[in-house]
Design a protein around this motif. Structure first.
Motif, short mmCIF file in Angstrom:
data_model
loop_
_atom_site.label_atom_id
_atom_site.label_comp_id
_atom_site.label_asym_id
_atom_site.label_seq_id
_atom_site.Cartn_x
_atom_site.Cartn_y
_atom_site.Cartn_z
N LEU A 238 0.85 -1.20 0.00
CA LEU A 238 0.00 0.00 0.00
C LEU A 238 0.88 1.25 0.00
O LEU A 238 1.99 1.23 0.55
N SER A 239 0.41 2.29 -0.63
CA SER A 239 1.22 3.52 -0.65
C SER A 239 1.17 4.18 0.73
O SER A 239 0.20 3.99 1.49
N LEU A 240 2.18 4.95 1.03
CA LEU A 240 2.24 5.63 2.33
C LEU A 240 1.06 6.60 2.50
O LEU A 240 0.56 6.80 3.60
N LYS A 241 0.61 7.17 1.37
CA LYS A 241 -0.52 8.08 1.42
C LYS A 241 -1.80 7.34 1.87
O LYS A 241 -2.56 7.83 2.71
N ASP A 242 -2.00 6.14 1.30
CA ASP A 242 -3.16 5.33 1.69
C ASP A 242 -3.10 4.95 3.16
O ASP A 242 -4.11 4.99 3.88
N ILE A 243 -1.91 4.56 3.60
CA ILE A 243 -1.74 4.13 5.00
C ILE A 243 -2.01 5.30 5.93
O ILE A 243 -2.70 5.16 6.95
N ASP A 244 -1.50 6.45 5.55
CA ASP A 244 -1.70 7.64 6.38
C ASP A 244 -3.18 8.03 6.45
O ASP A 244 -3.68 8.41 7.52
N TYR A 245 -3.86 7.88 5.33
CA TYR A 245 -5.30 8.18 5.30
C TYR A 245 -6.05 7.22 6.23
O TYR A 245 -6.87 7.64 7.04
N TYR A 246 -5.71 5.92 6.11
CA TYR A 246 -6.38 4.92 6.95
C TYR A 246 -6.15 5.24 8.42
O TYR A 246 -7.07 5.23 9.23
N ARG A 247 -4.91 5.54 8.73
CA ARG A 247 -4.53 5.80 10.11
C ARG A 247 -5.32 6.96 10.72
O ARG A 247 -5.88 6.85 11.82
N SER A 248 -5.42 8.06 9.99
CA SER A 248 -6.11 9.22 10.56
C SER A 248 -7.63 8.97 10.65
O SER A 248 -8.26 9.29 11.65
N GLU A 249 -8.20 8.34 9.61
CA GLU A 249 -9.64 8.08 9.63
C GLU A 249 -10.01 7.05 10.69
O GLU A 249 -11.05 7.14 11.33
N PHE A 250 -9.13 6.06 10.85
CA PHE A 250 -9.39 4.96 11.78
C PHE A 250 -9.49 5.48 13.22
O PHE A 250 -10.44 5.18 13.94
N THR A 251 -8.53 6.29 13.61
CA THR A 251 -8.54 6.77 15.00
C THR A 251 -9.68 7.76 15.24
O THR A 251 -10.23 7.82 16.33
N VAL A 262 -7.71 9.56 24.41
CA VAL A 262 -6.62 10.48 24.77
C VAL A 262 -5.57 10.39 23.65
O VAL A 262 -5.43 9.33 23.02
N PRO A 263 -4.85 11.49 23.39
CA PRO A 263 -3.95 11.50 22.24
C PRO A 263 -2.95 10.35 22.23
O PRO A 263 -2.69 9.76 21.19
N PHE A 264 -2.43 10.00 23.42
CA PHE A 264 -1.43 8.93 23.47
C PHE A 264 -2.01 7.61 22.94
O PHE A 264 -1.40 6.91 22.13
N VAL A 265 -3.22 7.29 23.41
CA VAL A 265 -3.84 6.02 23.01
C VAL A 265 -4.21 6.05 21.52
O VAL A 265 -3.97 5.09 20.78
N LEU A 266 -4.77 7.19 21.08
CA LEU A 266 -5.17 7.28 19.67
C LEU A 266 -3.94 7.16 18.76
O LEU A 266 -3.99 6.49 17.72
N ASP A 267 -2.83 7.80 19.16
CA ASP A 267 -1.60 7.68 18.38
C ASP A 267 -1.12 6.24 18.32
O ASP A 267 -0.69 5.73 17.30
N ARG A 268 -1.20 5.60 19.49
CA ARG A 268 -0.73 4.22 19.59
C ARG A 268 -1.56 3.31 18.67
O ARG A 268 -1.03 2.49 17.93
N ILE A 269 -2.86 3.48 18.74
CA ILE A 269 -3.75 2.65 17.90
C ILE A 269 -3.49 2.95 16.42
O ILE A 269 -3.39 2.03 15.59
N GLY A 270 -3.36 4.23 16.09
CA GLY A 270 -3.10 4.61 14.70
C GLY A 270 -1.78 4.03 14.21
O GLY A 270 -1.70 3.50 13.08
N ASN A 271 -0.76 4.07 15.06
CA ASN A 271 0.54 3.52 14.67
C ASN A 271 0.48 2.02 14.46
O ASN A 271 1.10 1.48 13.55
N LEU A 272 -0.27 1.36 15.34
CA LEU A 272 -0.39 -0.11 15.20
C LEU A 272 -1.09 -0.47 13.89
O LEU A 272 -0.67 -1.39 13.18
N ALA A 273 -2.15 0.28 13.58
CA ALA A 273 -2.88 0.02 12.33
C ALA A 273 -1.97 0.28 11.13
O ALA A 273 -1.92 -0.51 10.18
N ALA A 274 -1.21 1.38 11.20
CA ALA A 274 -0.31 1.72 10.08
C ALA A 274 0.78 0.66 9.94
O ALA A 274 1.09 0.22 8.82
N ALA A 275 1.35 0.24 11.07
CA ALA A 275 2.42 -0.77 11.02
C ALA A 275 1.88 -2.08 10.46
O ALA A 275 2.56 -2.77 9.69
N TYR A 276 0.64 -2.41 10.82
CA TYR A 276 0.05 -3.65 10.33
C TYR A 276 -0.16 -3.59 8.81
O TYR A 276 0.20 -4.52 8.09
#
Lengths: 286, 161
Positions: A238-251, A262-276
């Motif tokens: 997947l392109s980085l743009k797609d991953i970034d879009y998914y990450r922001s929409e997902f959280t 809370v920002p810490f948890v949302l960032d963590r969840i977003g990062n996990l989704a992006a890494a996956y």
């Protein structure tokens, strides 16, 4: 603490005997591994009659076929960890390994963990994501229920008097890349726990199906199905743009409870989704 | 409720209330004080014993689950040759746990060695959880268990000769 005098423990050796006992004694309390029953109120000491499923070997069996695996409700979490990755989904092993300590995993059972799923973070979220089904048996019949419908809106298990959860059927073969990670915030282990669960079917370098969810005790599995559907069918990586879009929409789209927004948890969840999502490209090549 | 089981290699019999925990039974009736009452919720690990070769929190095991099963405490293990392997392994790796968790770590090492002849770090990592005592690091524990497995293998070979 009240200790029941003349407490009686019935320990049937076969499932039929157990179901017949349940038919005759509708108020008897069922004990499986005993880990939750020892902690909740009223405790194990307070019941005058207990039905222990400990001696029923039929509930400890694991049947494997190409399409699904049937796991008995009395299989312990430790046994789940010992099973080969070909037999049970990798995500289930990851989830079982993240639960409690080895001292508890050797006692706690799959069935008990499912019943505690509304108040403790357990395997239920992953099983719901994986479309697992539960077999509920009573003396005169059997019915199957999906993991995502096992608890009703008020958080009570949809099990009728006289029924026992006997086995869990998990479909195999469809989801080849899985990731489960348990996370927690704060000091209260029951308040701030949640589990990131992700499964994907990847064939011929494209995403056939994808499900990403967050399992929260009391709320079940929280997903963004529309967002997942947008990714299905895409080529890998997947392109980085797609991953970034998914990450922001997902959280943003997840209906998480206030304590987890809370920002810490949302960032963590977003990062996990992006890494996956990023890992899908690597693992499909590997 | 009458229950018979094997405690530290000896057949035992009890007639206590069915919901009595294994922890209370072995401390009060059999005077084995290596098993400590801690949180009584299975979180702290101080009441750990081996039940059929598996680590269990004895505060969560009611005696009606004991029928015909084998319970071992660290007192019993210390009398065996297997303990010598673990002791030598711990010394070789410079692994010196504190007195509060030494018994649990010996039992954990023994469980790992009973399950895997040559344990790998990934296998052992499952035994390192939130209640790991901070007196020693998990990495040094892994080295100690691997050293213990080598001593055990050497002893088994010597025995065969």
């Amino acid at each position: 603490m009240h200790i029941a005098d003349n407490q009686r423990v019935l320990m049937p050796k076969t499932l039929n005997d157990g179901l017949n006992i349940l038919r005759r004694r509708s108020k008897i309390r069922i004990s499986a591994g005993g880990t939750i029953l020892s902690l909740i109120d009223p405790g194990i000491q307070e019941y005058t009659e207990l039905l222990s499923l400990h001696s029923i070997d039929e509930l400890r069996r694991v049947f494997w076929s190409e399409r699904s695996v049937d796991i008995g409700a009395m299989v312990t979490l430790e046994k789940l960890l010992d099973l080969d990755e070909k037999v049970i989904p990798r995500g289930l092993r990851q989830a079982a390994g993240s639960i409690a300590d080895p001292q508890i995993r050797s006692l706690a059972t799959l069935g008990g963990n499912i019943f505690a799923g509304n108040s403790y973070l357990g395997l239920l979220g992953f099983l719901a994501l994986h479309d697992a089904r539960f077999e509920l048996r009573r003396y005169n019949g059997t019915r199957w229920i999906g993991a995502n419908r096992f608890f009703d809106d008020e958080g009570r298990p949809t099990i009728a008097p006289g029924e026992i959860l006997t086995r869990v059927r998990i479909p195999l073969g469809r989801w080849n890349i899985q990731k489960v990670q348990r996370l927690e915030i704060g000091s209260d282990i029951r308040e701030g726990e949640f589990m990131f669960c992700a499964i994907a079917g990847v064939r011929s370098n494209s995403i056939e199906d994808l499900r990403i969810g967050i399992s929260v005790p009391g709320l079940g599995l929280i997903q963004e199905r529309q967002l997942d559907a947008q990714v299905v069918g895409r080529g890998l990586p997947l392109s980085l743009k797609d991953i970034d879009y998914y990450r922001s929409e997902f959280t943003q789209g997840l209906g998480l409870p206030e304590k987890l927004r809370v920002p810490f948890v949302l960032d963590r969840i977003g990062n996990l989704a992006a890494a996956y999502l990023l890992s899908l490209g690597h693992e499909s090549r590997g | 409720m009458k229950t018979d089981f094997l405690l530290n290699g000896t057949h035992r019999f009890t007639d206590k209330h069915p919901s009595t925990t294994l922890l209370d039974l072995i401390r009060e009736e059999f005077n084995l004080h290596s098993v400590h009452p801690g949180c009584r919720k299975g979180h702290c690990g101080t009441c750990t014993v081996l039940l059929d070769d598996h680590l269990v929190a004895s505060c969560l095991v009611p005696i009606f689950h004991l029928k015909g099963r084998k319970v071992e405490t660290v007192e019993y293990l210390m009398e065996s040759a297997e303990f010598r392997d673990i002791e030598l392994g711990f010394l070789k790796a410079g692994f010196h746990p504190c007195k509060f968790c030494a018994g649990i770590k010996v039992l954990t090492a023994e469980t790992i060695l009973r399950e895997w002849e040559h344990p790998k770090e990934a296998d052992m990592a499952l035994f390192v959880t939130k209640n790991w005592c901070a007196c020693t690091s998990p990495g040094s524990f892994f080295s100690a268990v691997i050293a213990s497995s080598e001593f055990r293998e050497r002893r088994a070979h010597a025995h065969r000769r």
